[in-house]
Design a protein around this motif. Sequence first.
Motif: not given
Length: 364
Positions: A95-120
Amino acid sequence: MTGPTPKPGVLDAPLYVPGEHKLDGITEPAILSANENPLGPSDKAIAAYREGAEHLHRYPDGGSNALRRAIADAEGLDPERLICGAGSDELITFLIRAYAGVGDEVLYSKHGFAMYRISAIGAGATPVAVPESSLRTDVDAFLETASPQTKLAFIANPNNPTGSYISEAEVTRLIEGLPPHVVIVLDSAYAEYVSRNDYTDGAALVDAHPNVVMLRTFSKIYGLAAVRLGWAYAQKDIIDTLNRLRGPFNVTAAAQAAGVAAMQDRDHVVRSRDHNEKWLTWFTEALKELGLTVEPSVGNFVIAKFADSETAKRANAFLEQNGVIARDVSGYHLPEHLRFTIGLESECRMAVDALRRFLQSDER
Ligand SMILES: Cc1ncc(COP(=O)(O)O)c(C=O)c1O
């Protein structure tokens, strides 16, 4: 001698720290660290997996067709709008590779699952942690934080590690408040455990919106974490996009076979849910009686708060010495907490006994 240099940003990705499964010198620890199903998988899934051993020389079905049909039948969904992955982790990456790249932001909640940040970070995008209120996803904060650069918003519902959830009305408000080009991912990894009338796993919201994706996993209630199996439900355009990023044989044949059998064994799901409901309530009350602050959880795990981060560390060490593996959640900005998966009855009792002894001891 210097080796090759990775792309800018890659080395900023934190390493995912999995829950421990072993303790030196203890043969059968209570493993309460990874939100696995303590009852294990359905016997039928194990049999199907074993049967797969006869065909190891054959490539798997790349489209996971039988599995998508089994999921569609059990959940009342269109198989053409499903994609399977090697864990929902893999689908988060697609999902992140398909819809976000350099300069794009991926939002997740502060105590959210770690893989959102790592994959972004892995995709060169910018992860943005959105503040929570009282350890819950804060829809207003998401709407305020979203910018023209925002391409995806991840909501784990229920959230790991907090165990909190937001209602269907709140999820709907989020979807309606974000611009339609933002992909909203409802990660419902623990949906099967939730028994609240105002909760939605998100499938109906996927049907109603072109930009909503629901993620599910076989690693939790289905007890198949080892085979790595997850799935996503979305509108056809999104599924077609993700299929382009998918390796041709991303889900192993054994995983597909086990997944089909697991999906069809609804009794095992009910047994697992009933076990969790009973022991989640018992465990929560027992920890409260010990004087710990326990966040209400609708998942198969719960977080408990200690006096301070040092006490949480000492409690964790004491638990380990006594054969109980909890999860340190300091990496989730929760250094004063420990997370406990709801285990077997004996494991829940072991954890409570050890915590009682810790809290009564000088080590506290
Ligand atoms: C919220 C959430 N999403 C996704 C996952 C990953 O699941 P999978 O094993 O399918 O990759 C987890 C695993 O802990 C999780 O807690």
